[in-house]
Scaffold this motif. Structure first.
Motif, PDB file in Angstrom:
ATOM      1  N   GLY A 138       0.778  -1.236   0.000  1.00 24.49           N
ATOM      2  CA  GLY A 138       0.000   0.000   0.000  1.00 24.49           C
ATOM      3  C   GLY A 138       0.805   1.279   0.000  1.00 24.49           C
ATOM      4  O   GLY A 138       0.236   2.370   0.080  1.00 24.49           O
ATOM      5  N   TRP A 198      -0.853   7.279   9.722  1.00 22.60           N
ATOM      6  CA  TRP A 198      -1.624   6.081   9.384  1.00 22.60           C
ATOM      7  C   TRP A 198      -2.644   5.771  10.463  1.00 22.60           C
ATOM      8  O   TRP A 198      -2.440   6.063  11.641  1.00 22.60           O
ATOM      9  N   ASN A 249      -8.019  -2.804  -4.304  1.00 15.45           N
ATOM     10  CA  ASN A 249      -7.884  -1.848  -3.214  1.00 15.45           C
ATOM     11  C   ASN A 249      -9.261  -1.564  -2.638  1.00 15.45           C
ATOM     12  O   ASN A 249     -10.161  -1.149  -3.356  1.00 15.45           O
ATOM     13  N   GLN A 300     -10.134   0.390   0.403  1.00 20.00           N
ATOM     14  CA  GLN A 300      -9.956   1.244   1.575  1.00 20.00           C
ATOM     15  C   GLN A 300     -11.257   1.627   2.255  1.00 20.00           C
ATOM     16  O   GLN A 300     -11.249   2.091   3.389  1.00 20.00           O
ATOM     17  N   HIS A 360     -13.108  -1.754   6.615  1.00 22.70           N
ATOM     18  CA  HIS A 360     -12.237  -1.604   7.785  1.00 22.70           C
ATOM     19  C   HIS A 360     -12.138  -2.881   8.623  1.00 22.70           C
ATOM     20  O   HIS A 360     -11.507  -2.870   9.685  1.00 22.70           O
ATOM     21  N   VAL A 394      -6.895  -3.385   2.591  1.00 26.96           N
ATOM     22  CA  VAL A 394      -7.654  -2.326   3.257  1.00 26.96           C
ATOM     23  C   VAL A 394      -6.748  -1.347   4.002  1.00 26.96           C
ATOM     24  O   VAL A 394      -7.050  -0.157   4.088  1.00 26.96           O
ATOM     25  N   HIS A 395      -5.640  -1.836   4.574  1.00 29.91           N
ATOM     26  CA  HIS A 395      -4.749  -0.964   5.339  1.00 29.91           C
ATOM     27  C   HIS A 395      -3.667  -0.423   4.409  1.00 29.91           C
ATOM     28  O   HIS A 395      -2.559  -0.940   4.343  1.00 29.91           O
ATOM     29  N   ARG A 396      -4.009   0.636   3.673  1.00 28.87           N
ATOM     30  CA  ARG A 396      -3.133   1.199   2.655  1.00 28.87           C
ATOM     31  C   ARG A 396      -3.417   2.687   2.530  1.00 28.87           C
ATOM     32  O   ARG A 396      -4.309   3.213   3.212  1.00 28.87           O
ATOM     33  N   GLN A 454      -6.787   4.898   3.463  1.00 25.25           N
ATOM     34  CA  GLN A 454      -7.629   4.362   4.537  1.00 25.25           C
ATOM     35  C   GLN A 454      -7.781   5.428   5.628  1.00 25.25           C
ATOM     36  O   GLN A 454      -6.800   5.954   6.151  1.00 25.25           O
TER      37      GLN A 454
END
Length: 510
Positions: free
Chosen positions: A84, A267, A431, A433, A436, A457-459, A462
């Protein structure tokens, strides 16, 4: 029609020579000179490409990666940023830089089939690089930048066409697919002429340290010595090695890796936990009968088939039953056949799937979009039926879907359905995002598959904290899988570097 060579240039040349005339327009010469001067790159340090990219604003870490690869690694590197962080952007910057400097004219990009269009779109729109997707009727000698799937490239007649070209740069996306040096794709890439070469993978070690050895050997043969020297120098076995600090130093000479926390970007948090599950009495009885199979029938004597059945039993009776029925067809002994038939009967009489119930409980509490990853299509179909019976809307996502259907499933998930039920194909190339919550319904043997799944999802982009639920049934093969996953993670962190949590918030000491 008669075609004759024109003598006009010669007559003009003699006339200018005899009359001492001007050779050409001084104004045009000065204009040409100024253009050449403007395009002249007087030093090799620093990047020229960003000022030619109006559709792209690279992040600081992406610019630093491109500069490091060009100035210190001579255009041969493993780009191993965490999932990501934009490895495609980094590769595009490096390619654009070499094109501007005139050091690269022809480039070949190899990627999984599902990512071909994404590569072509990004190169054309963001980098103004006229890349084309390879098709069977395309004459690749007429195009400078070609994007092709790995599976296509390794086969005849395509590989022969590629060998006939002199590519200045080779870029390979999802390069961990080259981890097995005995495969056709590895042999194909090994045979390519590689003036400049980029290998893109967030997971340069997936199962054991030798995968990294073979990856680096593709990039810079001899950098880690030959196989015997590597094994001897580092006392290397699959999941153990010595002198890991020295090995890490050697690896960092050819690998660039950024972690999320190193980028200066804020992040969202990652909340990871292992969810223990207890079998019901009926499920445990069937599981134990499956363990007995290796003592009852030679058909089930191989460790692979037994491991498969145990994993499937931890997933769904549907997946288990398909394998049992298939293997039952190969049994000739009546007593053995009767034993297997008894297991199938008990299996299909089960009314509860403890793991599915736990998944439903998590989905209900989340009250939000959720991705479920399973390893079996039979379990995928069962889960859709089960969740539907509970009033939960879902869509499927697997490797058999063509691109249009994959895009449609993604759209339905975003706009309508609460749950996306994906096989491993869903862990690559999409992707998500806007989601969650990730449920790892079936645990893989490979820890990097978990990282790939979570990375959907964690990119970048997000905006919410991400919640990861790893389901594991107590006193089953899933306990062995967890133990091995921790061992493999330890090897990764010793050689490559720290990794975000993927199993639980607390790392197990090994």
């Amino acid at each position: 029609m008669i075609i004759e060579r024109s003598s006009e240039w010669e007559e003009g040349f003699i006339k200018r020579l005899e009359n001492n005339d001007e050779w050409d327009s001084w104004t045009l010469y000065n204009m040409s000179y100024e253009v050449a001067k403007t395009n002249l790159i007087t030093e090799f340090s620093g990047l020229q490409s960003p000022k030619y990219l109006p559709n792209l604003t690279p992040l600081t870490h992406q610019l630093e990666v491109a500069e490091k690869v060009i100035e210190r690694m001579n255009g041969k590197a493993i780009l191993a940023d965490e999932v990501g962080l934009g490895k495609t952007i980094e590769a595009g910057l490096i390619l654009k830089e070499y094109l501007i400097r005139g050091l690269v004219k022809k480039a070949l990009i190899l990627a999984p089939a599902s990512l071909i269009n994404q590569w072509v779109e990004e190169l054309n729109y963001k980098f103004h690089i006229p890349a084309i997707p390879y098709k069977k009727n395309i004459q690749i000698e007429n195009y400078d930048v070609v994007v092709m799937s790995m599976d296509t490239a390794k086969k005849s007649p395509h590989k022969e066409r590629i060998y006939a070209e002199n590519y200045d740069m080779i870029i390979i996306d999802e390069a961990h697919k080259l981890k097995n040096h005995k495969t056709k794709i590895y042999e194909f890439v090994q045979s390519l002429k590689k003036k400049f070469c980029l290998l893109l993978t967030a997971t340069p070690i997936q199962n054991d340290v030798f995968e990294l050895f073979y990856l680096i050997s593709l990039l810079k043969p001899g950098h880690l010595g030959n196989y015997e020297m590597f094994q001897s120098s580092f006392s290397a076995s699959k999941h153990n090695l010595e002198h890991d600090d020295y090995l890490k130093e050697l690896v960092n000479q050819v690998m660039v890796r950024n972690r999320r926390q190193d980028t200066g970007i804020e992040w969202t948090n990652r909340h990871v936990q292992i969810i223990p599950i207890e079998f019901t009495k009926g499920e445990r009885e069937v599981y134990d009968l499956i363990l007995e199979l290796k003592n009852v029938s030679t058909v089930f004597s191989s460790s692979f088939s037994m491991i498969t059945l145990q994993k499937e039993m931890c997933s769904s009776k549907e997946a288990t039953c398909l394998t049992l029925e298939k293997m039952h067809q190969n049994i000739t002994d009546p007593d053995e056949a009767k034993f297997v038939e008894g297991i199938i009967k008990k299996l299909m009489s089960l009314e509860i799937n403890s793991k599915a119930e736990k998944a439903y409980e998590i989905i209900s509490q989340a009250n939000d979009k959720v991705i479920i990853f399973t390893e079996y299509r039979a379990s995928q179909i069962y889960l859709q039926w089960y969740l539907n019976s509970k009033g939960i809307t879902s869509v499927l996502f697997n490797g058999q879907f063509k691109k249009n259907k994959r895009d449609w499933m993604k759209h339905l998930f975003k706009e309508q359905a609460q749950v996306l039920i994906a096989t491993e194909a869903g862990g690559e190339g999409i992707n998500l995002q806007f989601c969650h919550h990730v449920i790892n319904y079936d645990l893989p043997w490979n820890p990097m598959k978990l990282e790939q799944r979570i990375g959907r999802v964690h990119r970048l982009g997000q905006e919410n904290d991400v919640h990861i639920y790893n389901l594991a049934i107590d006193n089953t093969i899933e306990k062995d899988i967890l133990d091995l996953l921790y061992v493999k993670l330890d090897v990764f962190e010793k050689v490559v570097g720290e990794l975000d949590d993927i199993l639980s918030a607390f790392k197990k000491s090994v």
